[in-house]
Structures are given as C-alpha cells and as structure tokens.
Scaffold this motif. Structure first.
Motif, mmCIF file in Angstrom:
data_model
loop_
_atom_site.group_PDB
_atom_site.id
_atom_site.type_symbol
_atom_site.label_atom_id
_atom_site.label_comp_id
_atom_site.label_asym_id
_atom_site.label_seq_id
_atom_site.Cartn_x
_atom_site.Cartn_y
_atom_site.Cartn_z
ATOM 1 N N TYR A 68 -19.142 -42.090 33.076
ATOM 2 C CA TYR A 68 -18.575 -42.853 34.590
ATOM 3 C C TYR A 68 -19.825 -43.169 34.782
ATOM 4 C CZ TYR A 68 -14.835 -39.683 33.625
ATOM 5 O OH TYR A 68 -13.476 -39.619 33.139
ATOM 6 N N GLN A 107 -16.387 -41.464 43.499
ATOM 7 C CA GLN A 107 -16.675 -40.892 42.963
ATOM 8 C C GLN A 107 -17.740 -39.931 42.167
ATOM 9 O OE1 GLN A 107 -16.137 -41.881 38.408
ATOM 10 N NE2 GLN A 107 -13.958 -41.376 38.645
ATOM 11 N N ALA A 109 -19.452 -36.524 40.698
ATOM 12 C CA ALA A 109 -19.106 -35.677 38.964
ATOM 13 C C ALA A 109 -19.695 -34.367 39.682
ATOM 14 C CB ALA A 109 -20.266 -36.624 37.984
ATOM 15 N N TYR A 128 -11.794 -30.804 41.720
ATOM 16 C CA TYR A 128 -12.202 -31.769 40.978
ATOM 17 C C TYR A 128 -11.547 -31.529 39.270
ATOM 18 C CZ TYR A 128 -16.474 -32.247 43.580
ATOM 19 O OH TYR A 128 -17.127 -32.737 44.434
ATOM 20 N N ARG A 129 -11.433 -32.387 38.180
ATOM 21 C CA ARG A 129 -10.616 -32.705 37.414
ATOM 22 C C ARG A 129 -11.593 -32.113 36.019
ATOM 23 N NH1 ARG A 129 -10.445 -37.797 34.669
ATOM 24 N NH2 ARG A 129 -10.712 -39.257 36.437
ATOM 25 N N SER A 130 -11.668 -31.764 34.819
ATOM 26 C CA SER A 130 -12.341 -32.316 33.649
ATOM 27 C C SER A 130 -12.361 -33.097 33.237
ATOM 28 C CB SER A 130 -11.777 -31.093 32.314
ATOM 29 O OG SER A 130 -12.086 -31.710 31.283
ATOM 30 N N THR A 131 -13.676 -33.945 32.461
ATOM 31 C CA THR A 131 -13.567 -34.783 31.666
ATOM 32 C C THR A 131 -13.026 -35.349 30.007
ATOM 33 O OG1 THR A 131 -15.085 -35.167 32.134
ATOM 34 C CG2 THR A 131 -14.505 -36.050 33.826
ATOM 35 N N VAL A 159 -15.299 -34.204 37.075
ATOM 36 C CA VAL A 159 -15.063 -35.803 38.241
ATOM 37 C C VAL A 159 -13.917 -35.272 39.552
ATOM 38 C CG1 VAL A 159 -16.171 -37.414 36.278
ATOM 39 C CG2 VAL A 159 -13.506 -37.025 36.939
#
Length: 170
Positions: A68, A107, A109, A128-131, A159
């Motif tokens: 990212y 974005q 993080a 937020y979402r898991s990457t 992120v």
C-alpha cells in the motif's frame, strides 16, 4: 473534546499532565515540527485524553509499504486508561482520517498487533478491512518504573479507503 496537532504550548501542558517515560511526547512533537508526522492530541479543556501519530511518509512496515505505497499510517494511538470506552480513540481516528483526506490522501492504514483484539474490533467497526499483510517489528520501550523492555510485535495491516466516492456509496 478538541483534537488538534500538538503545539509547543500544548507540549508543555501535555508533558505535565500526562507523564510518560522516555520522552515519548517530545519525540512525536519533534517529528511533527519536522513535517514527518501529524501528532494529534485529544483534549478536554486542559486535560489530554489521548493521542495518535499520522505518518505522512506512509506505512512503517516494509510489507505494508510495498502493498500500500500510497497509504498514510496512523500509529501510536493511545488513550489514557481513565478515558477508555468514551469515544476518544474513535474521535482521534476520525480526526486523522479527515486530516489525511484534506491533504489529498485516499487511503489510511493501521497496523494492529496480533495480541490486541480490542484495537482490531475498533478499527473494523470504523470501516477498516483486513489485508492479509503482516509485518514484524522490534522496539524498546520504557515502563513507568524506568525499566527498558524489548518487544517483538506481529502487526496485521488494516486499511480504509478515504475517497469521497466510497463515502457516498455507504
């Protein structure tokens, strides 16, 4: 609650009202003055409630930075023990997101230690979402008693897209 970047005057008050070993506030403020970070502090009157550091240079971990490269990272989010559960952390995160978006960043993080499920729940609740990206970091910190501790931390990267079109779609 007022959340703002730490000023020289704030730093003096912050250090007297929220004592931390090892010059934590001073280091964050120096990096803020150098333009490397935004050191945000939440206040209720003259009382500091919590703080967070927005890394303008991007993600700290090498895996996160590679995956990212355009994201800014919020880290060192701290809420004083007696202020937890009162929305201080959420307000600091929202202020950091707004500041990042104002500067054209799309974005954000956060690295969440695997042994901190409460923080992960908070970030997920805030969108937020898991990457799947994991970085390992090692650092020293000083306890309230003055003892130096060495830690190894496995951070899971989460992120959130800050672009206005994403906000309208929700």
């Amino acid at each position: 609650m007022d959340i703002r970047p730490c000023t020289d005057a704030d730093l003096r008050l912050l250090c007297s009202r929220w004592k931390t070993p090892g010059g934590v506030h001073e280091r964050h403020h120096a990096r803020h003055l150098a333009g490397e970070v935004a050191y945000l502090v939440a206040w209720q009157g003259q009382e500091p409630l919590g703080s967070g550091v927005l890394q303008w240079g991007g993600c700290i971990g090498s895996n996160a930075r590679a995956a990212y490269p355009d994201a800014v990272e919020l880290n060192h989010l701290q809420v004083r023990d007696h202020c937890r559960g009162q929305g201080v952390g959420s307000a600091l995160i929202a202020a950091a997101e707004a500041l990042a978006a104002q500067t054209g960043r799309h974005q954000m993080a956060v690295g969440v230690a695997e042994d901190n499920p409460d923080a992960e729940r908070l970030y997920r609740r805030l969108g937020y979402r898991s990457t799947g990206v994991i970085d390992v970091s090692e650092y020293d910190w000083i306890t309230a008693e003055g003892t130096v501790r060495h830690e190894t931390e496995h951070d899971h990267l989460l992120v959130k897209d800050l672009s206005p079109t994403t906000e309208r779609a929700r």
